[in-house]
Scaffold this motif. Structure first.
Motif, PDB file in Angstrom:
ATOM      1  N   MET A 177       0.828  -1.210   0.000  1.00  0.00           N
ATOM      2  CA  MET A 177       0.000   0.000   0.000  1.00  0.00           C
ATOM      3  C   MET A 177       0.868   1.267   0.000  1.00  0.00           C
ATOM      4  O   MET A 177       0.545   2.262  -0.654  1.00  0.00           O
ATOM      5  CB  MET A 177      -0.920   0.013   1.228  1.00  0.00           C
ATOM      6  N   PHE A 178       1.981   1.194   0.731  1.00  0.00           N
ATOM      7  CA  PHE A 178       2.904   2.336   0.799  1.00  0.00           C
ATOM      8  C   PHE A 178       3.471   2.654  -0.587  1.00  0.00           C
ATOM      9  O   PHE A 178       3.422   3.801  -1.050  1.00  0.00           O
ATOM     10  CB  PHE A 178       4.029   2.018   1.786  1.00  0.00           C
ATOM     11  N   LEU A 179       4.002   1.630  -1.268  1.00  0.00           N
ATOM     12  CA  LEU A 179       4.612   1.849  -2.586  1.00  0.00           C
ATOM     13  C   LEU A 179       3.564   2.238  -3.623  1.00  0.00           C
ATOM     14  O   LEU A 179       3.803   3.115  -4.471  1.00  0.00           O
ATOM     15  CB  LEU A 179       5.359   0.592  -3.024  1.00  0.00           C
ATOM     16  N   VAL A 192      -2.790  14.695  -0.325  1.00  0.00           N
ATOM     17  CA  VAL A 192      -3.435  13.676   0.496  1.00  0.00           C
ATOM     18  C   VAL A 192      -2.669  12.360   0.422  1.00  0.00           C
ATOM     19  O   VAL A 192      -2.575  11.607   1.411  1.00  0.00           O
ATOM     20  CB  VAL A 192      -4.904  13.496   0.076  1.00  0.00           C
ATOM     21  N   TYR A 193      -2.060  12.059  -0.737  1.00  0.00           N
ATOM     22  CA  TYR A 193      -1.250  10.845  -0.860  1.00  0.00           C
ATOM     23  C   TYR A 193       0.049  10.985  -0.073  1.00  0.00           C
ATOM     24  O   TYR A 193       0.549  10.009   0.494  1.00  0.00           O
ATOM     25  CB  TYR A 193      -0.957  10.554  -2.326  1.00  0.00           C
ATOM     26  N   SER A 194       0.598  12.171  -0.048  1.00  0.00           N
ATOM     27  CA  SER A 194       1.811  12.396   0.756  1.00  0.00           C
ATOM     28  C   SER A 194       1.524  12.123   2.221  1.00  0.00           C
ATOM     29  O   SER A 194       2.304  11.442   2.910  1.00  0.00           O
ATOM     30  CB  SER A 194       2.298  13.836   0.575  1.00  0.00           C
ATOM     31  N   LEU A 200       1.071   5.613   6.717  1.00  0.00           N
ATOM     32  CA  LEU A 200       1.372   4.182   6.611  1.00  0.00           C
ATOM     33  C   LEU A 200       2.744   3.866   7.196  1.00  0.00           C
ATOM     34  O   LEU A 200       2.936   2.830   7.857  1.00  0.00           O
ATOM     35  CB  LEU A 200       1.315   3.739   5.146  1.00  0.00           C
ATOM     36  N   PHE A 201       3.699   4.750   6.978  1.00  0.00           N
ATOM     37  CA  PHE A 201       5.056   4.552   7.491  1.00  0.00           C
ATOM     38  C   PHE A 201       5.045   4.507   9.024  1.00  0.00           C
ATOM     39  O   PHE A 201       5.635   3.612   9.645  1.00  0.00           O
ATOM     40  CB  PHE A 201       5.954   5.681   6.987  1.00  0.00           C
ATOM     41  N   THR A 202       4.368   5.465   9.646  1.00  0.00           N
ATOM     42  CA  THR A 202       4.305   5.478  11.114  1.00  0.00           C
ATOM     43  C   THR A 202       3.445   4.328  11.646  1.00  0.00           C
ATOM     44  O   THR A 202       3.742   3.776  12.717  1.00  0.00           O
ATOM     45  CB  THR A 202       3.731   6.812  11.610  1.00  0.00           C
ATOM     46  N   LEU A 203       2.389   3.960  10.899  1.00  0.00           N
ATOM     47  CA  LEU A 203       1.549   2.837  11.317  1.00  0.00           C
ATOM     48  C   LEU A 203       2.356   1.543  11.338  1.00  0.00           C
ATOM     49  O   LEU A 203       2.223   0.721  12.258  1.00  0.00           O
ATOM     50  CB  LEU A 203       0.350   2.708  10.371  1.00  0.00           C
ATOM     51  N   LEU A 204       3.202   1.353  10.344  1.00  0.00           N
ATOM     52  CA  LEU A 204       4.048   0.158  10.276  1.00  0.00           C
ATOM     53  C   LEU A 204       4.954   0.068  11.505  1.00  0.00           C
ATOM     54  O   LEU A 204       5.070  -0.987  12.144  1.00  0.00           O
ATOM     55  CB  LEU A 204       4.884   0.203   8.991  1.00  0.00           C
ATOM     56  N   PHE A 205       5.595   1.177  11.862  1.00  0.00           N
ATOM     57  CA  PHE A 205       6.490   1.167  13.009  1.00  0.00           C
ATOM     58  C   PHE A 205       5.718   0.969  14.320  1.00  0.00           C
ATOM     59  O   PHE A 205       6.197   0.301  15.243  1.00  0.00           O
ATOM     60  CB  PHE A 205       7.289   2.470  13.073  1.00  0.00           C
ATOM     61  N   THR A 206       4.532   1.554  14.408  1.00  0.00           N
ATOM     62  CA  THR A 206       3.751   1.429  15.640  1.00  0.00           C
ATOM     63  C   THR A 206       3.356  -0.025  15.891  1.00  0.00           C
ATOM     64  O   THR A 206       3.529  -0.555  17.004  1.00  0.00           O
ATOM     65  CB  THR A 206       2.491   2.305  15.558  1.00  0.00           C
ATOM     66  N   GLN A 207       2.837  -0.693  14.873  1.00  0.00           N
ATOM     67  CA  GLN A 207       2.369  -2.073  15.051  1.00  0.00           C
ATOM     68  C   GLN A 207       3.535  -3.032  15.308  1.00  0.00           C
ATOM     69  O   GLN A 207       3.434  -3.918  16.162  1.00  0.00           O
ATOM     70  CB  GLN A 207       1.579  -2.514  13.814  1.00  0.00           C
ATOM     71  N   LEU A 359      -8.663  -0.543   2.685  1.00  0.00           N
ATOM     72  CA  LEU A 359      -9.880   0.211   2.389  1.00  0.00           C
ATOM     73  C   LEU A 359      -9.573   1.681   2.088  1.00  0.00           C
ATOM     74  O   LEU A 359     -10.177   2.281   1.187  1.00  0.00           O
ATOM     75  CB  LEU A 359     -10.854   0.109   3.558  1.00  0.00           C
ATOM     76  N   LEU A 360      -8.648   2.266   2.838  1.00  0.00           N
ATOM     77  CA  LEU A 360      -8.307   3.662   2.586  1.00  0.00           C
ATOM     78  C   LEU A 360      -7.606   3.826   1.239  1.00  0.00           C
ATOM     79  O   LEU A 360      -7.793   4.842   0.554  1.00  0.00           O
ATOM     80  CB  LEU A 360      -7.424   4.202   3.710  1.00  0.00           C
ATOM     81  N   SER A 361      -6.817   2.840   0.846  1.00  0.00           N
ATOM     82  CA  SER A 361      -6.197   2.902  -0.484  1.00  0.00           C
ATOM     83  C   SER A 361      -7.257   2.836  -1.567  1.00  0.00           C
ATOM     84  O   SER A 361      -7.175   3.547  -2.583  1.00  0.00           O
ATOM     85  CB  SER A 361      -5.186   1.757  -0.647  1.00  0.00           C
TER      86      SER A 361
END
Length: 669
Positions: A177-179, A192-194, A200-207, A359-361
């Protein structure tokens, strides 16, 4: 890959975790302590039995744990598995064969990763052969969940593999989804894509931090930072979600109040980051969780409100946000002990985050279609407006052409009137200059007439003497006497000729022809004209540069300027006085200085002396046009005129004129 297929993969992977659950015949005892305690005192604690073999405690607690396992499990091939990674400090104590109570291991997020007995994101401890009772000393700034399990090496490998598989699927989905959205952002340049790719980057690190994978792969040798990272990443993902959701839902336009309430999350979470940096980890964790709850509620309200009014992106957002919030709530209830712990529910947040990201993508992709439709509608409306504007412009052009013609005719008439007025002004200016010159000449006439009488007396005396000599017939005519008489006549003639020549140059009519002007000669001519006004009363000192260059201009006009300045200097001296006249060449400029010791000019009058019709002379002695006309003449010669004066001291006037540059061709000629 279609959305349902991706979700099926997530559910299948999660199902593997369910299948890996095995019944655990354990006896777990815990006690909540107020302060840190000595490990040697563990056996003396008042332990309480825990049902379901999973203990839950709030953060910032010291916990003592007693774990008893069946005798058949107390073999070297089995392991104690603590399936929870957010523990800052854990010690393992037990009795050895000799009966001594010893600490076997000390590890946790507050220590280097290499202190762990086994390289796992959770905590794995070996079981000593024959030892069935183990004691743990535990502390964490995050909520404490203690799901103890006993595994053989084979079942432990399967359990860890299934967990790694779930995390791997989550990371794969987030990276895809990030790429995907990063590529779209590069092509569309849509902010909005930025915001989404950063989210997504911060979500990945959080999880991955919540499940201990940042401990294992990123911050192995940075325990101090690693211990804070789970809370810190939670604050960062909340901040990035605010920017993304606000832009995605266009909250600033749709609901300014919700936008401001939602943006408050950024300020509150920045304060949470401050708490983390100040090492107030326990308070920071509660603060970040509170802010996340507040932001989640505001986001949910925004999604519901905009969905009701028919804003399509809000419907996608509401679905994705609701699924994610449900997974977060389940995760939090497990940590609080409200919901019994199991691996499937413990991994719910990974599943919810993955579904939300997908879903957001999809919503962002649909947003492109919405924007394209809006763009097409806008272009169609713009085309209609352009056609209407073209008709209006054509009508306006016809009106404007008529107005332009009328205005042009008016301007032409005005220009003709201005031209006539300008010609009249030029003629008037010329007449005024000539009148001023003739007025000055009239004032000088009486004195000049007397001045001419002197050379005429010389001529008449010589004539009479020669005539008397000729009448005397009884004696010889002496040649020396005749020569003396002739010299009288010549001196008188030269003097009269000089005065007449100066007057002739001064009184000539205007002409447009330029000529080489010898300023030294002009000065001497003017002094000759004014000799009758200065004789016996005013002394004139001349310091004229013999190598003074010539000036290109009008002899008559420059005569008029210098004569006017000399007259003003003479009139300023009431009795006896002195006038200094000098000429010098400097920086390709010719400078004339006329300085008198007359009564001077006041500062107030000095600022007005160049104004037409202004004069400091008595009525009938000046028109007030002399200096104004002199300034116009000097400006026409591309020069300037400067005044310095002090009352009762005198006045200094400086003329600056450009020297005529002689070319090399003229020099060779």
């Amino acid at each position: 890959m279609k959305l349902p297929h991706i979700i099926k993969i997530l559910l299948f992977t999660s199902g593997l975790l369910i299948n890996s659950l095995t019944a655990q015949n354990l006896s777990l005892y815990t006690v909540d302590l107020d302060d840190e305690f000595s490990g040697e005192s563990l056996p003396t604690q008042n332990f309480e039995f825990v049902e379901n073999n999973v203990a839950n405690y709030d953060n910032g607690k010291w916990i003592a744990v007693k774990l008893e396992i069946p005798v058949e499990m107390a073999t070297n091939d089995n392991y104690i598995y603590l399936a929870y990674s957010l523990i800052d400090y854990v010690e393992l104590w037990t009795y050895d064969i000799s009966g001594s109570f010893n600490r076997i291991h000390r590890t946790g997020q507050s220590f280097n990763f290499n202190t762990r007995p086994y390289p796992s994101s959770d905590f794995i401890f070996p079981i000593l052969d024959g030892v069935k009772t183990y004691y743990f000393k535990i502390y964490s700034s995050k909520p404490i969940v203690l799901p103890f399990e006993i595994h053989s090496s084979q079942s432990l490998f399967q359990t860890l593999t299934h967990k790694d598989l779930l995390i791997g699927v989550f990371i794969g989905i987030i990276l895809v989804m990030f790429l995907y959205n990063l590529v779209i952002q590069i092509f569309t340049r849509d902010k909005v894509y930025s915001y989404y790719v950063v989210y997504l980057f911060t979500l990945l690190f959080t999880q991955t931090a919540l499940f201990g994978y940042t401990d294992r792969f990123l911050f192995q040798e940075f325990p101090n930072f690693n211990q804070k990272f789970a809370t810190l990443s939670g604050a960062l993902v909340a901040i990035t979600s605010v920017f993304f959701v606000s832009k995605f839902l266009n909250l600033r336009t749709k609901s300014l109040l919700l936008y401001r309430l939602f943006f408050l999350v950024v300020i509150l979470d920045l304060f949470g980051v401050f708490l983390i940096l100040m090492n107030w980890s326990v308070v920071a964790f509660h603060w970040v969780n509170f802010v996340s709850l507040y932001g989640s509620i505001i986001g949910l309200i925004a999604g519901i409100k905009l969905s009701i009014v028919g804003y399509k992106p809000a419907k996608f957002f509401l679905t994705a946000w609701s699924i994610f919030l449900c997974s977060v709530i389940i995760f939090a209830l497990i940590n609080l002990g409200v919901i019994p712990y199991n691996k499937y529910l413990h991994g719910s947040m990974l599943i919810g985050s993955s579904i939300e990201a997908i879903l957001l993508s999809v919503a962002l992709a649909d947003r492109i279609n919405i924007l394209r439709q809006e763009k097409e509608a806008s272009q169609a409306q713009a085309l209609r407006m352009a056609q209407e504007n073209e008709i209006i412009i054509q009508e306006q052009n016809i009106i404007l052409e008529e107005q332009v013609k009328l205005r042009t005719q008016e301007l032409q008439e005005t220009n003709m009137e201005l031209k006539v007025t300008l010609d009249n002004l030029n003629t008037t200016h010329t007449k005024l200059a000539q009148s001023e010159k003739m007025a000055s000449l009239g004032v000088l006439t009486a004195g000049i007439a007397h001045e001419i009488n002197n050379p005429l007396n010389y001529i008449h005396g010589g004539y009479t003497a020669i005539n008397e000599e000729l009448k005397t017939s009884n004696k010889d005519i002496k040649k020396d006497d005749i020569r003396e008489y002739l010299q009288w006549i010549k001196s008188g003639t030269d003097r009269a000729n000089k005065i007449v020549k100066s007057l002739n140059i001064y009184s000539r009519s205007n002409d447009d022809n330029t000529e080489d002007c010898d300023l030294n000669s002009i000065i001497e001519d003017c002094i000759a004209i004014l000799d009758h006004k200065t004789k016996g009363r005013i002394k004139i000192k001349q310091r004229l540069d013999e190598n003074l260059g010539v000036v290109e201009g009008h002899n008559r006009k420059i005569h008029q300027v210098i004569l006017n300045l000399l007259v003003n200097a003479i009139d300023s001296i009431e009795d006896e006085g002195l006038i200094n006249i000098s000429s010098i060449m400097k920086d390709n400029q010719v400078m004339i200085n006329i300085e008198d010791n007359g009564h001077g000019i006041s500062k107030e009058d000095l600022d007005r002396i160049l104004d037409p019709f202004f004069t400091t002379k008595s009525p009938g002695k000046g028109t007030g046009l002399g200096l104004s006309i002199s300034q116009s003449i000097i400006q026409d010669h591309k020069g300037k005129i400067q005044f310095k004066s002090e009352v009762n001291v005198g006045t200094k006037v400086t003329l600056v004129l450009p020297q005529k540059i002689v070319s090399s061709d003229n020099l060779s000629a």
